[in-house]
Design an enzyme around this catalytic site. Structure first.
Site, PDB file in Angstrom:
ATOM      1  N   ARG A  79       0.831  -1.217   0.000  1.00  0.00           N
ATOM      2  CA  ARG A  79       0.000   0.000   0.000  1.00  0.00           C
ATOM      3  C   ARG A  79       0.863   1.264   0.000  1.00  0.00           C
ATOM      4  O   ARG A  79       0.508   2.268  -0.602  1.00  0.00           O
ATOM      5  CB  ARG A  79      -0.875   0.013   1.250  1.00  0.00           C
ATOM      6  CG  ARG A  79      -2.044  -0.934   1.159  1.00  0.00           C
ATOM      7  CD  ARG A  79      -3.028  -0.620   2.296  1.00  0.00           C
ATOM      8  NE  ARG A  79      -4.207  -1.423   2.167  1.00  0.00           N
ATOM      9  CZ  ARG A  79      -4.577  -2.371   3.020  1.00  0.00           C
ATOM     10  NH1 ARG A  79      -3.833  -2.625   4.078  1.00  0.00           N
ATOM     11  NH2 ARG A  79      -5.686  -3.050   2.836  1.00  0.00           N
ATOM     12  N   LYS A 186      -0.318 -19.895   5.984  1.00  0.00           N
ATOM     13  CA  LYS A 186      -1.348 -20.176   6.974  1.00  0.00           C
ATOM     14  C   LYS A 186      -1.663 -18.891   7.756  1.00  0.00           C
ATOM     15  O   LYS A 186      -0.823 -17.999   7.747  1.00  0.00           O
ATOM     16  CB  LYS A 186      -0.883 -21.278   7.906  1.00  0.00           C
ATOM     17  CG  LYS A 186       0.160 -20.810   8.921  1.00  0.00           C
ATOM     18  CD  LYS A 186       0.277 -21.826  10.001  1.00  0.00           C
ATOM     19  CE  LYS A 186       1.168 -21.430  11.069  1.00  0.00           C
ATOM     20  NZ  LYS A 186       1.089 -20.327  11.860  1.00  0.00           N
ATOM     21  N   HIS A 216       5.567 -24.578   6.390  1.00  0.00           N
ATOM     22  CA  HIS A 216       7.034 -24.631   6.307  1.00  0.00           C
ATOM     23  C   HIS A 216       7.601 -25.887   6.974  1.00  0.00           C
ATOM     24  O   HIS A 216       8.725 -26.289   6.696  1.00  0.00           O
ATOM     25  CB  HIS A 216       7.670 -23.340   6.842  1.00  0.00           C
ATOM     26  CG  HIS A 216       7.745 -23.254   8.336  1.00  0.00           C
ATOM     27  ND1 HIS A 216       6.682 -22.880   9.106  1.00  0.00           N
ATOM     28  CD2 HIS A 216       8.751 -23.504   9.205  1.00  0.00           C
ATOM     29  CE1 HIS A 216       7.035 -22.900  10.374  1.00  0.00           C
ATOM     30  NE2 HIS A 216       8.298 -23.266  10.463  1.00  0.00           N
ATOM     31  N   LYS A 220      10.933 -28.946   5.817  1.00  0.00           N
ATOM     32  CA  LYS A 220      12.137 -29.245   6.606  1.00  0.00           C
ATOM     33  C   LYS A 220      12.671 -30.596   6.161  1.00  0.00           C
ATOM     34  O   LYS A 220      11.909 -31.558   6.063  1.00  0.00           O
ATOM     35  CB  LYS A 220      11.792 -29.284   8.109  1.00  0.00           C
ATOM     36  CG  LYS A 220      11.444 -27.921   8.690  1.00  0.00           C
ATOM     37  CD  LYS A 220      11.076 -28.078  10.161  1.00  0.00           C
ATOM     38  CE  LYS A 220      10.512 -26.790  10.706  1.00  0.00           C
ATOM     39  NZ  LYS A 220      11.419 -26.040  11.558  1.00  0.00           N
ATOM     40  N   ASP A 273      -2.451 -22.156  15.666  1.00  0.00           N
ATOM     41  CA  ASP A 273      -1.105 -21.753  15.249  1.00  0.00           C
ATOM     42  C   ASP A 273      -0.204 -22.959  14.938  1.00  0.00           C
ATOM     43  O   ASP A 273       0.561 -22.932  13.973  1.00  0.00           O
ATOM     44  CB  ASP A 273      -0.466 -20.910  16.359  1.00  0.00           C
ATOM     45  CG  ASP A 273       0.878 -20.324  15.938  1.00  0.00           C
ATOM     46  OD1 ASP A 273       0.931 -19.758  14.833  1.00  0.00           O
ATOM     47  OD2 ASP A 273       1.865 -20.445  16.695  1.00  0.00           O
ATOM     48  N   HIS A 278       1.192 -27.734  11.403  1.00  0.00           N
ATOM     49  CA  HIS A 278       2.452 -28.469  11.561  1.00  0.00           C
ATOM     50  C   HIS A 278       2.286 -29.806  12.297  1.00  0.00           C
ATOM     51  O   HIS A 278       2.813 -30.832  11.868  1.00  0.00           O
ATOM     52  CB  HIS A 278       3.470 -27.621  12.320  1.00  0.00           C
ATOM     53  CG  HIS A 278       3.583 -26.214  11.825  1.00  0.00           C
ATOM     54  ND1 HIS A 278       3.527 -25.888  10.493  1.00  0.00           N
ATOM     55  CD2 HIS A 278       3.745 -25.039  12.483  1.00  0.00           C
ATOM     56  CE1 HIS A 278       3.654 -24.574  10.363  1.00  0.00           C
ATOM     57  NE2 HIS A 278       3.787 -24.040  11.549  1.00  0.00           N
ATOM     58  N   LYS A 378       4.602 -22.625  23.870  1.00  0.00           N
ATOM     59  CA  LYS A 378       5.597 -21.547  23.849  1.00  0.00           C
ATOM     60  C   LYS A 378       6.173 -21.368  25.257  1.00  0.00           C
ATOM     61  O   LYS A 378       5.556 -21.766  26.235  1.00  0.00           O
ATOM     62  CB  LYS A 378       4.939 -20.250  23.392  1.00  0.00           C
ATOM     63  CG  LYS A 378       4.484 -20.320  21.939  1.00  0.00           C
ATOM     64  CD  LYS A 378       4.456 -18.958  21.284  1.00  0.00           C
ATOM     65  CE  LYS A 378       4.087 -19.049  19.829  1.00  0.00           C
ATOM     66  NZ  LYS A 378       5.186 -19.478  18.963  1.00  0.00           N
ATOM     67  N   LYS A 383      13.773 -25.666  23.053  1.00  0.00           N
ATOM     68  CA  LYS A 383      13.139 -25.808  21.729  1.00  0.00           C
ATOM     69  C   LYS A 383      13.501 -27.190  21.193  1.00  0.00           C
ATOM     70  O   LYS A 383      14.673 -27.475  20.912  1.00  0.00           O
ATOM     71  CB  LYS A 383      13.606 -24.716  20.769  1.00  0.00           C
ATOM     72  CG  LYS A 383      12.974 -24.889  19.385  1.00  0.00           C
ATOM     73  CD  LYS A 383      13.036 -23.639  18.544  1.00  0.00           C
ATOM     74  CE  LYS A 383      12.566 -23.869  17.114  1.00  0.00           C
ATOM     75  NZ  LYS A 383      11.161 -24.230  16.974  1.00  0.00           N
TER      76      LYS A 383
HETATM   77  C1  BG6 Z   1       4.900 -20.920  12.924  1.00  0.00           C
HETATM   78  C2  BG6 Z   1       4.075 -20.444  14.085  1.00  0.00           C
HETATM   79  O1  BG6 Z   1       4.076 -21.446  11.922  1.00  0.00           O
HETATM   80  O2  BG6 Z   1       5.801 -21.922  13.376  1.00  0.00           O
HETATM   81  C3  BG6 Z   1       4.971 -19.894  15.168  1.00  0.00           C
HETATM   82  O3  BG6 Z   1       3.197 -19.415  13.643  1.00  0.00           O
HETATM   83  C4  BG6 Z   1       5.995 -20.920  15.578  1.00  0.00           C
HETATM   84  O4  BG6 Z   1       4.209 -19.484  16.302  1.00  0.00           O
HETATM   85  C5  BG6 Z   1       6.719 -21.457  14.353  1.00  0.00           C
HETATM   86  O5  BG6 Z   1       6.930 -20.274  16.427  1.00  0.00           O
HETATM   87  C6  BG6 Z   1       7.614 -22.614  14.727  1.00  0.00           C
HETATM   88  O6  BG6 Z   1       8.388 -22.944  13.616  1.00  0.00           O
HETATM   89  P1  BG6 Z   1       9.833 -23.586  13.780  1.00  0.00           P
HETATM   90  O7  BG6 Z   1      10.275 -23.854  12.385  1.00  0.00           O
HETATM   91  O8  BG6 Z   1      10.673 -22.558  14.503  1.00  0.00           O
HETATM   92  O9  BG6 Z   1       9.663 -24.812  14.610  1.00  0.00           O
END
Ligand code: BG6
Length: 516
Positions: A79, A186, A216, A220, A273, A278, A378, A383
Site C-alpha cells: 500500500r 497459513k 514450512h 524441513k 497456530d 504443523h 511456547k 526448543k
Molecule cells: C509458525 C508459528 O508457523 O511456526 C509460530 O506461527 C511458531 O508461532 C513457528 O513459532 C515454529 O516454527 P519452527 O520452524 O521454529 O519450529
C-alpha cells in the site's frame, strides 16, 4: 552414473563412491536447483515483515546459489508509495540485518527488483498491475509465468485472490507456458466453515493445481525424511503398527514467547497456530500408509485417510484428552520473561492457550488403541521438535529375577530440531559378572557424511512452486479434514462455561502443565 567401489580396508565396510563431478551434479539435482521456466515473482505485502525477514533473503540466497530461473523478475507490491530505489534500499538493509548481504552480487539481483504501490480493494489497481506485468514479460522475456505470493494479513486473502482473478491474472495459456500460481501462508481459515468459504472464493478464479498452501514444516529436510525413513527401508515398516508400538510422542516445544505477534496470536492460540497445520502434518507422515507412488496427489491421498480416521474427541470429558495451558512469568536461559498476559498487545485476562497436549487415536487397523500424544507450547524449557516412537516392552521378561528394575522398551526418535538425527535406544549388557543392563543409543546425524549446501524451508518451498510441484503443500481436502477434527474441540474450549478452568498456567521455562 559412474560408480567405483572402494574398499576401505575393512572387509565388511565397502563404500560406494561417485566421481567428484557426478557428486556435484547429483547434489545439485537433489537440491532441486535445476532451472525452472523464466518467471516473475509478485510479492503482495512487500512492505511487511515476512518479505523482509524471509522472502527476499530466501530469493537472494537462491540467486547466490544459481537457483533462480533465468530470466527472473521480482515485483514487490504494497500500500505504501515507494520508488524502486527505495524498495531496493529497504531490502538491502533487511539483508544486512541478517548478515546475508553479498555486496558483489547485490547490484545484479537488485536490478531485478521492482516496486508497485497497490490498493488491495480496487480492481483498477490490479488492472494496472496486470498491464505492468505484461510490460515486464516483454522487456525481460519472463514469458507470462507468474507467482503471486500473498504475504498479507489473512483477511486479505479472499479479496486479493478475487481481484487478481477479476484482473485476469489467474489465466494460464494451454501449452503450459504462461502459468499463474498463488501462494498462501497459513492460517487457512479459522475453523471448518471459514476454511471452506475461503477455498470456495479462491477457487472461483484459481484451480487447485494453481494454489500452493504453505506449511514450512513440510519443507524441513528431517520432516520430509520421515517418509524416506519409513518407506525406503524394509526393516521398520513391519513393526510400525499396534502390535509393536505402545505410543507415539510428537513434540514441538519452543522457548520463544508470542513476541510482537499478539494481534494474530490472541485470535489464533496454539491449536490454530501449531496443531491445525504443523502437528497434523507430523502426525500424518508418521501414521500414513505407503502411497502407491511418490507423487504429490498420491501422498496427499494417504494423508487425508489418516485425517479422516482421527477418532473424534469425546467433548463431554475433554479434559482426559487435552490439556491447555498459558505461560506465566519465569526464566528462559536464565533471563526473566513476562507472562503471556503481560506481553504487549495481550489482554490482561486473556484465555488464549499457548500450550496444548492432546491424546489422539487413529481409528484404523494399523493404529487401533495406540495413543498419539501431540504436545506444543511456547516459553517451554527447550526448543525441541521430534517424533518419538515408543515400542512395547519385551513380551517375556526373562531377566526379571536378576534385575531389580524393568527393562526399558526400545524407542526410536526422529529428531527435527535441534538435533537433526535418528536415534534408536536399546538394551545392552553392562560388562561384568552380574547381569546388569543399560540403555544405549545408536545415532545417525543428517550432517554425517554430507558437507554440501542445505536449503532452508522457504528456499525449498519457492523452488517447488517455481517447478509447479505440490509435494510440500497442503491440499484443500486435508485442510478441511483437520478442521473437521479440531473445530468441535475449539468450539468446546472457546465457548464452554468452564473455559478458564480448562486453562492451566505454567511457569515460563518449565515443561508446561500436568500430564494426561
Ligand atoms: C509458525 C508459528 O508457523 O511456526 C509460530 O506461527 C511458531 O508461532 C513457528 O513459532 C515454529 O516454527 P519452527 O520452524 O521454529 O519450529
Amino acid at each position: 552414473m559412474n560408480h567405483r567401489l572402494k574398499n576401505h580396508g575393512n572387509a565388511r565396510g565397502v563404500t560406494v563412491e561417485a566421481d567428484a563431478p557426478d557428486l556435484e551434479m547429483s547434489a545439485r539435482k537433489c537440491l532441486g536447483l535445476q532451472h525452472s521456466a523464466p518467471c516473475t515473482i509478485v510479492i503482495l505485502g512487500a512492505t511487511g515483515d515476512l518479505t523482509a525477514r524471509k522472502l527476499v533473503p530466501t530469493l537472494f540466497n537462491l540467486y547466490l546459489n544459481d537457483g533462480l530461473p533465468n530470466p527472473f523478475q521480482i515485483v514487490g507490491c504494497g500500500r505504501t508509495k515507494m520508488s524502486d530505489r527505495q524498495f531496493r534500499d529497504r531490502m538491502k538493509k533487511a539483508l544486512g540485518a541478517i548478515n546475508i548481504i553479498n555486496h558483489a552480487k547485490w547490484p545484479s539481483f537488485a536490478d531485478a527488483l521492482q516496486y508497485r504501490s497497490i490498493d488491495y480493494e480496487h480492481l483498477t489497481s490490479f488492472l494496472k498491475l496486470s498491464a505492468f506485468l505484461k510490460d515486464i514479460d516483454q522487456k525481460h522475456n519472463t514469458r507470462g509465468n507468474r507467482i503471486f505470493y500473498l504475504a498479507l494479513l489473512p483477511t486479505l486473502y479472499k479479496p486479493v485472490a478475487q481481484l487478481l482473478g477479476q484482473a485476469g491474472l489467474n489465466t494460464e495459456r494451454e501449452n503450459g507456458h504462461g502459468w499463474s500460481r498463488l501462494v498462501i501462508e497459513k492460517p487457512f481459515g479459522r475453523n471448518l466453515k471459514t476454511a471452506v468459504e475461503l477455498n470456495q472464493s479462491i477457487q472461483e478464479y484459481f484451480k487447485e493445481h494453481q494454489i500452493f498452501r504453505i506449511d514450512h514444516y513440510l519443507a524441513k529436510e528431517t520432516v520430509q525424511n520421515i517418509l524416506m525413513f519409513r518407506f525406503a527401508n524394509a526393516i521398520f515398516e513391519p513393526i510400525w503398527n499396534r502390535r509393536y508400538i505402545d505410543h507415539v510422542n510428537i513434540l514441538a516445544s519452543e522457548t520463544l514467547g508470542v513476541e510482537h505477534r499478539a494481534g494474530y496470536y490472541e485470535q489464533a492460540g496454539v491449536i490454530r497456530d501449531m496443531f491445525q497445520n504443523h502437528m497434523m502434518q507430523l502426525l500424518a507422515l508418521t501414521a500414513m500408509e505407503t502411497p502407491p507412488q511418490f507423487e504429490p496427489d498420491r501422498v496427499s491421498d494417504e494423508k487425508v485417510k489418516v485425517f479422516r480416521s482421527l477418532k473424534p474427541f469425546p467433548v463431554e470429558n475433554l479434559h482426559e484428552h487435552i490439556i491447555l495451558g498459558q505461560y506465566g512469568p519465569g526464566k528462559i536461559n536464565g533471563k526473566p520473561v513476562p507472562a503471556y498476559r503481560a506481553e504487549p498487545g495481550v489482554s490482561s485476562d486473556s484465555l488464549t492457550p499457548t500450550f496444548a497436549k492432546m491424546k489422539i487415536y487413529i481409528d484404523n487397523w494399523r493404529w487401533q488403541g495406540v495413543p498419539f500424544f501431540l504436545t506444543s507450547g511456547k516459553r517451554l524449557a527447550q526448543k525441541i521438535t521430534e517424533v518419538a516412537i515408543q515400542f512395547k516392552e519385551v513380551p517375556h521378561a526373562m531377566f526379571r529375577h536378576t534385575l531389580d528394575k524393568g527393562i526399558a522398551a526400545n524407542r526410536l526418535t526422529l529428531g527435527v530440531y535441534p538435533d537433526e538425527k535418528v536415534t534408536l535406544t536399546f538394551q545392552t549388557k553392562n560388562p561384568g559378572a552380574r547381569v546388569c543392563l543399560r540403555s544405549v543409543t545408536m545415532d545417525f546425524s543428517y550432517h554425517q557424511n554430507y558437507s554440501g549446501p542445505i536449503l532452508n524451508a522457504y528456499e525449498k518451498v519457492l523452488i517447488d512452486c517455481m517447478l509447479g510441484d505440490h509435494m510440500l503443500f497442503w491440499r484443500q481436502e486435508s485442510i478441511e479434514q483437520c478442521w473437521s477434527f479440531l473445530t468441535p474441540i475449539l468450539n468446546e474450549c472457546e465457548t464452554c462455561g468452564n473455559r478458564s478452568e480448562m486453562l492451566h498456567f505454567y511457569e515460563s521455562g518449565s515443561w508446561g502443565p500436568l500430564n494426561i
